[in-house]
Enzyme design. Sequence first.
Site, PDB file in Angstrom:
ATOM      1  N   THR A 101      -2.266  10.179 -48.807  1.00 26.57           N
ATOM      2  CA  THR A 101      -0.726  10.928 -48.654  1.00 26.57           C
ATOM      3  C   THR A 101       0.045   9.970 -49.185  1.00 26.57           C
ATOM      4  O   THR A 101       0.155   8.911 -49.247  1.00 26.57           O
ATOM      5  CB  THR A 101      -1.078  11.172 -47.217  1.00 26.57           C
ATOM      6  N   LEU A 102       0.947  11.113 -49.727  1.00 25.52           N
ATOM      7  CA  LEU A 102       1.979  10.928 -50.537  1.00 25.52           C
ATOM      8  C   LEU A 102       3.683  11.016 -49.894  1.00 25.52           C
ATOM      9  O   LEU A 102       3.448  11.244 -49.346  1.00 25.52           O
ATOM     10  CB  LEU A 102       2.226  10.886 -51.785  1.00 25.52           C
ATOM     11  N   GLU A 103       4.155   9.319 -50.051  1.00 25.15           N
ATOM     12  CA  GLU A 103       5.781   9.875 -49.105  1.00 25.15           C
ATOM     13  C   GLU A 103       6.432  10.120 -50.370  1.00 25.15           C
ATOM     14  O   GLU A 103       6.992   9.416 -51.467  1.00 25.15           O
ATOM     15  CB  GLU A 103       5.962   8.778 -48.414  1.00 25.15           C
ATOM     16  N   SER A 139       7.001   8.186 -66.109  1.00 23.52           N
ATOM     17  CA  SER A 139       6.978   9.626 -66.882  1.00 23.52           C
ATOM     18  C   SER A 139       7.344  10.348 -65.946  1.00 23.52           C
ATOM     19  O   SER A 139       8.463  11.467 -65.558  1.00 23.52           O
ATOM     20  CB  SER A 139       5.304  10.372 -66.905  1.00 23.52           C
ATOM     21  N   ILE A 140       6.915  10.323 -64.059  1.00 23.75           N
ATOM     22  CA  ILE A 140       7.457  10.432 -62.791  1.00 23.75           C
ATOM     23  C   ILE A 140       9.027   9.604 -62.408  1.00 23.75           C
ATOM     24  O   ILE A 140       9.804  10.139 -61.820  1.00 23.75           O
ATOM     25  CB  ILE A 140       6.561  10.040 -61.921  1.00 23.75           C
ATOM     26  N   GLY A 141       8.464   8.572 -62.709  1.00 21.58           N
ATOM     27  CA  GLY A 141       9.543   7.538 -62.034  1.00 21.58           C
ATOM     28  C   GLY A 141      11.608   8.133 -63.014  1.00 21.58           C
ATOM     29  O   GLY A 141      11.927   7.915 -62.584  1.00 21.58           O
TER      30      GLY A 141
END
Length: 178
Positions: free
Chosen positions: A119-121, A95-97
């Site tokens: 932590t997300l980049e 869904s995010i992709g």
Amino acid sequence: MILTGAAIAAAHTAGEITIEPFDPTRLSPNAYDWRLGELLLACDGALDAARPTGVTEIPLGATGFVLRPGVLYLGDTYEKTRSERYAQLLNGNRSIGTLGIWVHVSAPLGHQGHAIRWTLEIRVARPVRVYPRMTFGKLAFLHTLGAAASYQQHGLKYAASRGVETSRLYEELRGGRS
């Protein structure tokens, strides 16, 4: 081997996996559906591995925030996870992709003993509005082979991470620990 949703639930009940907060409805066949946290950091200007990264804080409110192409955003998971028994693998989801969001540019592996809000980049292909606590990806748990070596016990640079973290590679370049 990857744990099934039922095995994740059983390991959580047995205290082998910590997910805070835990919601059994977020279990999927082979993962746990994690959510975006409530704060983003937008990296400012040119980045230099030998220097701390300048950032602008963006609290995510109920109306969300529009991510823009060409900006590196750092965020974190709403859930804090830990396991001394299993390694963890963090990914975005379909869904995010399909919204053109890259959730994790690198570092999808969570070592045994690493107790973190990931932590997300985050990068985007087109402008897209995101909201705090929206489902953002999947977290899988993996059996390891060999003697366990806890991340916390090694005192590595991100061992005390409590939320969104910028790169600390500059510590290594200045002769600090890796």
